[in-house]
Design an enzyme around this catalytic site. Structure first.
Site, PDB file in Angstrom:
ATOM      1  N   SER A 143       0.842  -1.201   0.000  1.00  0.00           N
ATOM      2  CA  SER A 143       0.000   0.000   0.000  1.00  0.00           C
ATOM      3  C   SER A 143       0.877   1.251   0.000  1.00  0.00           C
ATOM      4  O   SER A 143       1.566   1.522  -0.978  1.00  0.00           O
ATOM      5  CB  SER A 143      -0.967  -0.036   1.185  1.00  0.00           C
ATOM      6  OG  SER A 143      -1.960   0.959   1.066  1.00  0.00           O
TER       7      SER A 143
ATOM      8  N   HIS B  27      -8.753   0.651  -0.427  1.00  0.00           N
ATOM      9  CA  HIS B  27      -8.591  -0.375  -1.463  1.00  0.00           C
ATOM     10  C   HIS B  27      -9.922  -0.988  -1.873  1.00  0.00           C
ATOM     11  O   HIS B  27     -10.044  -2.201  -2.056  1.00  0.00           O
ATOM     12  CB  HIS B  27      -7.587  -1.439  -1.007  1.00  0.00           C
ATOM     13  CG  HIS B  27      -6.231  -0.872  -0.724  1.00  0.00           C
ATOM     14  ND1 HIS B  27      -5.430  -0.358  -1.717  1.00  0.00           N
ATOM     15  CD2 HIS B  27      -5.556  -0.689   0.438  1.00  0.00           C
ATOM     16  CE1 HIS B  27      -4.315   0.105  -1.182  1.00  0.00           C
ATOM     17  NE2 HIS B  27      -4.375  -0.083   0.124  1.00  0.00           N
TER      18      HIS B  27
END
Length: 303
Positions: free
Chosen positions: A88, A196
């Site tokens: 991430s 996400h």
């Protein structure tokens, strides 16, 4: 051959990085990022409370500063990796260490990304849920069963038995209930929203548009992307970094792709050791090291 793993947000604690600040390369990293973000990262590292360092930009900036600082020291000592993967936020740290982006451009990207995601969380409230004992297929099936028209998707493919799903608050509540009724454990994550997932689509557009203004170089070594576990391509950088905000993080798939290439030695460059532990769950035959403190760094350099 060694794979570097760049830490994601979530493991931040008061004092992180403070024991590394006397190292010139770490100090320079903190100073440059502080200037770019208008945040005193050294003060946050030394004196910041948990509440302060949990702020959207502060948490990400400290996490990235430690990763880039430690990685810079290792490279200067001749320990460059053969490949690198970021989780991430760690994808941005990886771009710097692979010499794809300058640190100043990466810090600017971090600010845009963090603020855009915070706005998306306010516009589209959501949550995330870690499913213990789940496969990716299990997660997909659960999402399909309980979504009822709401957004609910697998978000973090971490390791065998650990998949995180992301979606609206209502859908997450249904998923939590269904998973528990099946006799399985789950943990609701302390996140600001449904990262996400498609609920981050507005943030994805902002990130993509900003990345269109940046110059991306070819990586100095293999760099895998979170969105598809495929090698980074500068030509498609903006689209993939934008997509990463609303797409699942394919960490397990990335590690498995590297294992197939014979990569068995993994070093988490960053604080906390979360990714090193995930690699252990993916393949116990790997060698794993975490370097996020001065003690860990000195031990690695002097081994």
């Amino acid at each position: 051959m060694t794979v570097w793993l760049c830490s994601g947000q979530g493991a931040q604690k008061p004092g992180m990085g403070s024991d590394l600040l006397d190292l010139p390369l770490v100090s320079d990293t903190f100073d440059l990022m502080s200037d770019a973000l208008d945040i005193d990262l050294k003060r946050l590292s030394r004196e910041g409370t948990q509440e302060e360092i949990n702020g959207a930009v502060a948490a990400q900036a400290l996490t990235m500063a430690v990763s880039v600082g430690v990685g810079s020291v290792l490279k200067d000592a001749g320990f460059a990796p053969s490949a690198i993967v970021g989780f991430s936020l760690g994808q941005i740290s990886a771009l710097v260490l692979a010499e794809v982006l300058s640190l100043s451009d990466a810090a600017a990207l971090l600010r845009v990304r963090a603020n855009a995601m915070a706005r998306a969380c306010e516009e589209n409230p959501g949550a995330m849920l870690a499913l213990m004992g789940a496969t990716v297929e299990d997660a997909h099936q659960l999402c399909c069963t309980v979504a009822n028209g709401d957004v609910l998707v697998p978000a973090n493919m971490n390791a065998p038995g650990q998949v995180v799903i992301s979606g609206t608050c209502e859908a997450i509540e249904r998923a939590q209930q269904a998973w528990k009724e099946a006799g399985k454990k789950c943990v609701k994550l302390a996140t600001a929203g449904a990262f996400h997932s498609p609920l981050m689509s507005s943030a994805a557009c902002e990130v993509k548009n900003f990345c269109d203004t940046l110059n991306f170089a070819t990586p100095r070594f293999t760099l895998l992307c979170n969105t598809d576990a495929q090698p980074f391509d500068a030509k498609h950088a903006a689209g993939r970094l934008g997509a990463q905000v609303q797409s699942g993080v394919m960490f397990e798939q990335s590690v498995r792709a590297l294992l197939e290439q014979g990569e068995t030695n993994y070093v988490e460059v960053g604080f906390g050791g979360v990714l090193a532990n995930l690699v252990k769950r993916i393949d116990r035959a790997t060698t794993r090291t975490n370097i996020g403190t001065r003690e860990q760094l000195d031990a690695y350099l002097n081994a």
